[in-house]
Design a protein around this motif. Structure first.
Motif, PDB file in Angstrom:
ATOM      1  N   MET A   1       0.850  -1.173   0.000  1.00  0.00           N
ATOM      2  CA  MET A   1       0.000   0.000   0.000  1.00  0.00           C
ATOM      3  C   MET A   1       0.896   1.236   0.000  1.00  0.00           C
ATOM      4  SD  MET A   1      -3.328   0.663   2.367  1.00  0.00           S
ATOM      5  CE  MET A   1      -3.706  -1.044   2.220  1.00  0.00           C
ATOM      6  N   LEU A   2       0.506   2.204  -0.801  1.00  0.00           N
ATOM      7  CA  LEU A   2       1.325   3.387  -1.020  1.00  0.00           C
ATOM      8  C   LEU A   2       0.478   4.649  -0.847  1.00  0.00           C
ATOM      9  CD1 LEU A   2       3.788   4.944  -2.479  1.00  0.00           C
ATOM     10  CD2 LEU A   2       2.571   4.405  -4.595  1.00  0.00           C
ATOM     11  N   MET A   3       1.008   5.625  -0.115  1.00  0.00           N
ATOM     12  CA  MET A   3       0.385   6.943  -0.096  1.00  0.00           C
ATOM     13  C   MET A   3       1.240   7.836  -0.973  1.00  0.00           C
ATOM     14  SD  MET A   3      -0.491   9.717   2.872  1.00  0.00           S
ATOM     15  CE  MET A   3       1.032  10.605   2.681  1.00  0.00           C
ATOM     16  N   ARG A   4       0.581   8.559  -1.890  1.00  0.00           N
ATOM     17  CA  ARG A   4       1.308   9.426  -2.800  1.00  0.00           C
ATOM     18  C   ARG A   4       0.484  10.669  -3.108  1.00  0.00           C
ATOM     19  NH1 ARG A   4      -1.108   9.226  -7.687  1.00  0.00           N
ATOM     20  NH2 ARG A   4      -2.208   7.324  -8.298  1.00  0.00           N
ATOM     21  N   ARG A   5       1.158  11.661  -3.682  1.00  0.00           N
ATOM     22  CA  ARG A   5       0.480  12.872  -4.128  1.00  0.00           C
ATOM     23  C   ARG A   5      -0.346  12.530  -5.364  1.00  0.00           C
ATOM     24  NH1 ARG A   5       1.201  17.300  -1.917  1.00  0.00           N
ATOM     25  NH2 ARG A   5       3.313  16.908  -1.233  1.00  0.00           N
ATOM     26  N   ALA A   6      -1.574  13.037  -5.421  1.00  0.00           N
ATOM     27  CA  ALA A   6      -2.467  12.759  -6.545  1.00  0.00           C
ATOM     28  C   ALA A   6      -2.006  13.479  -7.804  1.00  0.00           C
ATOM     29  CB  ALA A   6      -3.889  13.197  -6.196  1.00  0.00           C
ATOM     30  N   GLN A   7      -2.308  12.867  -8.942  1.00  0.00           N
ATOM     31  CA  GLN A   7      -2.046  13.432 -10.263  1.00  0.00           C
ATOM     32  C   GLN A   7      -3.390  13.721 -10.935  1.00  0.00           C
ATOM     33  OE1 GLN A   7       1.223  13.957 -11.137  1.00  0.00           O
ATOM     34  NE2 GLN A   7       1.614  13.216  -9.064  1.00  0.00           N
ATOM     35  N   ILE A   8      -3.368  14.533 -11.973  1.00  0.00           N
ATOM     36  CA  ILE A   8      -4.593  14.884 -12.705  1.00  0.00           C
ATOM     37  C   ILE A   8      -5.338  13.622 -13.148  1.00  0.00           C
ATOM     38  CG2 ILE A   8      -5.500  15.980 -14.800  1.00  0.00           C
ATOM     39  CD1 ILE A   8      -4.594  18.007 -12.707  1.00  0.00           C
ATOM     40  N   GLU A   9      -4.613  12.608 -13.584  1.00  0.00           N
ATOM     41  CA  GLU A   9      -5.272  11.388 -14.072  1.00  0.00           C
ATOM     42  C   GLU A   9      -5.985  10.616 -12.960  1.00  0.00           C
ATOM     43  OE1 GLU A   9      -0.765  10.705 -13.901  1.00  0.00           O
ATOM     44  OE2 GLU A   9      -2.073  12.188 -14.821  1.00  0.00           O
ATOM     45  N   ASP A  10      -5.785  10.991 -11.706  1.00  0.00           N
ATOM     46  CA  ASP A  10      -6.477  10.367 -10.576  1.00  0.00           C
ATOM     47  C   ASP A  10      -7.834  11.014 -10.302  1.00  0.00           C
ATOM     48  OD1 ASP A  10      -4.212   8.733 -10.055  1.00  0.00           O
ATOM     49  OD2 ASP A  10      -3.318  10.338  -8.845  1.00  0.00           O
ATOM     50  N   PHE A  11      -8.135  12.097 -11.006  1.00  0.00           N
ATOM     51  CA  PHE A  11      -9.323  12.894 -10.685  1.00  0.00           C
ATOM     52  C   PHE A  11     -10.605  12.064 -10.652  1.00  0.00           C
ATOM     53  CE2 PHE A  11     -13.061  15.239 -12.047  1.00  0.00           C
ATOM     54  CZ  PHE A  11     -13.165  16.168 -11.020  1.00  0.00           C
ATOM     55  N   ASN A  12     -10.859  11.252 -11.680  1.00  0.00           N
ATOM     56  CA  ASN A  12     -12.128  10.504 -11.735  1.00  0.00           C
ATOM     57  C   ASN A  12     -12.283   9.568 -10.540  1.00  0.00           C
ATOM     58  OD1 ASN A  12     -12.944  11.774 -14.097  1.00  0.00           O
ATOM     59  ND2 ASN A  12     -12.105  10.175 -15.414  1.00  0.00           N
ATOM     60  N   ALA A  13     -11.208   8.885 -10.171  1.00  0.00           N
ATOM     61  CA  ALA A  13     -11.274   7.977  -9.021  1.00  0.00           C
ATOM     62  C   ALA A  13     -11.517   8.757  -7.727  1.00  0.00           C
ATOM     63  CB  ALA A  13      -9.988   7.158  -8.918  1.00  0.00           C
ATOM     64  N   ILE A  14     -10.851   9.904  -7.579  1.00  0.00           N
ATOM     65  CA  ILE A  14     -11.036  10.738  -6.388  1.00  0.00           C
ATOM     66  C   ILE A  14     -12.465  11.257  -6.324  1.00  0.00           C
ATOM     67  CG2 ILE A  14     -10.380  12.943  -5.326  1.00  0.00           C
ATOM     68  CD1 ILE A  14      -7.511  12.360  -6.502  1.00  0.00           C
ATOM     69  N   GLU A  15     -12.967  11.745  -7.448  1.00  0.00           N
ATOM     70  CA  GLU A  15     -14.343  12.264  -7.492  1.00  0.00           C
ATOM     71  C   GLU A  15     -15.343  11.165  -7.131  1.00  0.00           C
ATOM     72  OE1 GLU A  15     -16.823  15.227 -10.341  1.00  0.00           O
ATOM     73  OE2 GLU A  15     -15.975  13.471 -11.338  1.00  0.00           O
ATOM     74  N   GLN A  16     -15.122   9.935  -7.613  1.00  0.00           N
ATOM     75  CA  GLN A  16     -16.014   8.820  -7.298  1.00  0.00           C
ATOM     76  C   GLN A  16     -15.985   8.503  -5.801  1.00  0.00           C
ATOM     77  OE1 GLN A  16     -18.288   7.235  -9.132  1.00  0.00           O
ATOM     78  NE2 GLN A  16     -18.837   5.990  -7.352  1.00  0.00           N
ATOM     79  N   ILE A  17     -14.819   8.497  -5.203  1.00  0.00           N
ATOM     80  CA  ILE A  17     -14.699   8.211  -3.766  1.00  0.00           C
ATOM     81  C   ILE A  17     -15.404   9.299  -2.952  1.00  0.00           C
ATOM     82  CG2 ILE A  17     -13.046   8.096  -1.848  1.00  0.00           C
ATOM     83  CD1 ILE A  17     -11.162   6.594  -3.829  1.00  0.00           C
ATOM     84  N   ILE A  18     -15.246  10.547  -3.340  1.00  0.00           N
ATOM     85  CA  ILE A  18     -15.936  11.645  -2.643  1.00  0.00           C
ATOM     86  C   ILE A  18     -17.449  11.500  -2.802  1.00  0.00           C
ATOM     87  CG2 ILE A  18     -16.327  14.150  -2.634  1.00  0.00           C
ATOM     88  CD1 ILE A  18     -13.678  13.364  -1.292  1.00  0.00           C
ATOM     89  N   PHE A  19     -17.909  11.142  -4.011  1.00  0.00           N
ATOM     90  CA  PHE A  19     -19.340  10.925  -4.248  1.00  0.00           C
ATOM     91  C   PHE A  19     -19.862   9.815  -3.337  1.00  0.00           C
ATOM     92  CE2 PHE A  19     -22.754   8.642  -6.450  1.00  0.00           C
ATOM     93  CZ  PHE A  19     -23.690   9.660  -6.572  1.00  0.00           C
ATOM     94  N   GLU A  20     -19.112   8.729  -3.226  1.00  0.00           N
ATOM     95  CA  GLU A  20     -19.511   7.635  -2.343  1.00  0.00           C
ATOM     96  C   GLU A  20     -19.580   8.100  -0.894  1.00  0.00           C
ATOM     97  OE1 GLU A  20     -17.346   4.244  -5.148  1.00  0.00           O
ATOM     98  OE2 GLU A  20     -16.572   4.618  -3.125  1.00  0.00           O
ATOM     99  N   GLY A  21     -18.629   8.948  -0.498  1.00  0.00           N
ATOM    100  CA  GLY A  21     -18.647   9.509   0.853  1.00  0.00           C
ATOM    101  C   GLY A  21     -19.890  10.353   1.092  1.00  0.00           C
ATOM    102  N   LYS A  22     -20.270  11.148   0.099  1.00  0.00           N
ATOM    103  CA  LYS A  22     -21.488  11.962   0.207  1.00  0.00           C
ATOM    104  C   LYS A  22     -22.716  11.074   0.389  1.00  0.00           C
ATOM    105  CE  LYS A  22     -20.071  15.940  -2.588  1.00  0.00           C
ATOM    106  NZ  LYS A  22     -20.478  16.823  -3.707  1.00  0.00           N
ATOM    107  N   GLU A  23     -22.785  10.000  -0.407  1.00  0.00           N
ATOM    108  CA  GLU A  23     -23.920   9.075  -0.301  1.00  0.00           C
ATOM    109  C   GLU A  23     -23.982   8.419   1.071  1.00  0.00           C
ATOM    110  OE1 GLU A  23     -23.411   6.334  -3.619  1.00  0.00           O
ATOM    111  OE2 GLU A  23     -25.110   7.307  -4.629  1.00  0.00           O
ATOM    112  N   LEU A  24     -22.840   7.984   1.582  1.00  0.00           N
ATOM    113  CA  LEU A  24     -22.798   7.342   2.893  1.00  0.00           C
ATOM    114  C   LEU A  24     -23.254   8.308   3.985  1.00  0.00           C
ATOM    115  CD1 LEU A  24     -22.054   4.929   4.697  1.00  0.00           C
ATOM    116  CD2 LEU A  24     -19.727   5.851   4.793  1.00  0.00           C
ATOM    117  N   LEU A  25     -22.754   9.537   3.936  1.00  0.00           N
ATOM    118  CA  LEU A  25     -23.173  10.532   4.934  1.00  0.00           C
ATOM    119  C   LEU A  25     -24.672  10.780   4.864  1.00  0.00           C
ATOM    120  CD1 LEU A  25     -20.188  13.023   4.619  1.00  0.00           C
ATOM    121  CD2 LEU A  25     -20.715  11.581   6.599  1.00  0.00           C
TER     122      LEU A  25
END
Length: 180
Positions: A1-25
């Motif tokens: 497992m790796l923690m790293r700085r996000a790149q532009i190409e990570d945007f869709n995955a990040i947006e999806q995870i945030i959307f899932e967080g919104k739904e859970l809340l």
């Protein structure tokens, strides 16, 4: 497992995870992140500014957080008392993929952030806040060694005079995480 700085190409995955967080809340009845924030613009701004970190395993992004250096205007008017007066980092927009809940990934994100921050000479502490009804995040925050310091107006508040104030927390650098 790796923690790293996000790149532009990570945007869709990040947006999806945030959307899932919104739904859970929303399912939990927590009014945090339910008014459009964080939105695509704020998430892209985080990435462009180098603030977003991601937790990755086997090429899949499992979690994300924004780690922001410098003065955080939402923390200027604390109803309480910060532990330090010196330079700090702020953590915002923490979320984990709903396919990986229960693996302690938010804790691993915090561990990675603290490991990086402990190597910085110019940071005394890390600050974070969350909604009073977000019990899951409160648990993770406290388990990570943060101390509740008071209340703040959420960064997303459009009308600060009519808002539920978030719980604010601070962790002094080089403080141990709690063992659960």
């Amino acid at each position: 497992m790796l923690m790293r700085r996000a790149q532009i190409e990570d945007f869709n995955a990040i947006e999806q995870i945030i959307f899932e967080g919104k739904e859970l809340l929303a399912k939990q009845g927590v009014n945090q992140w339910q008014t459009g924030y964080p939105n695509a613009e704020s998430l892209m701004n985080d990435i462009v500014n180098g603030w977003t970190v991601v937790l990755e395993e086997d090429g899949e992004i499992l979690g994300t957080a924004a780690v922001i250096d410098g003065l955080d205007t939402s923390y200027e008017n604390l109803d309480g008392q910060w532990l330090t007066d010196g330079p700090y980092l702020s953590i915002h927009r923490v979320a984990v993929s709903n396919r990986h809940h229960g693996r302690g990934l938010a804790q691993k994100l915090f561990e990675g952030i603290f490991n990086a921050v402990e190597k910085m000479d110019n940071v005394q502490s890390v600050r974070i806040d969350t909604n009073p009804l977000n019990l899951g995040m409160q648990h993770v925050i406290k388990k990570a060694g943060f101390v509740e310091t008071g209340r703040v107006v959420p960064i997303s508040a459009t009308d600060p005079s009519n808002v539920v104030m978030n719980y604010a927390y601070e962790r002094v650098i080089n403080q141990p995480m709690l063992i659960a």
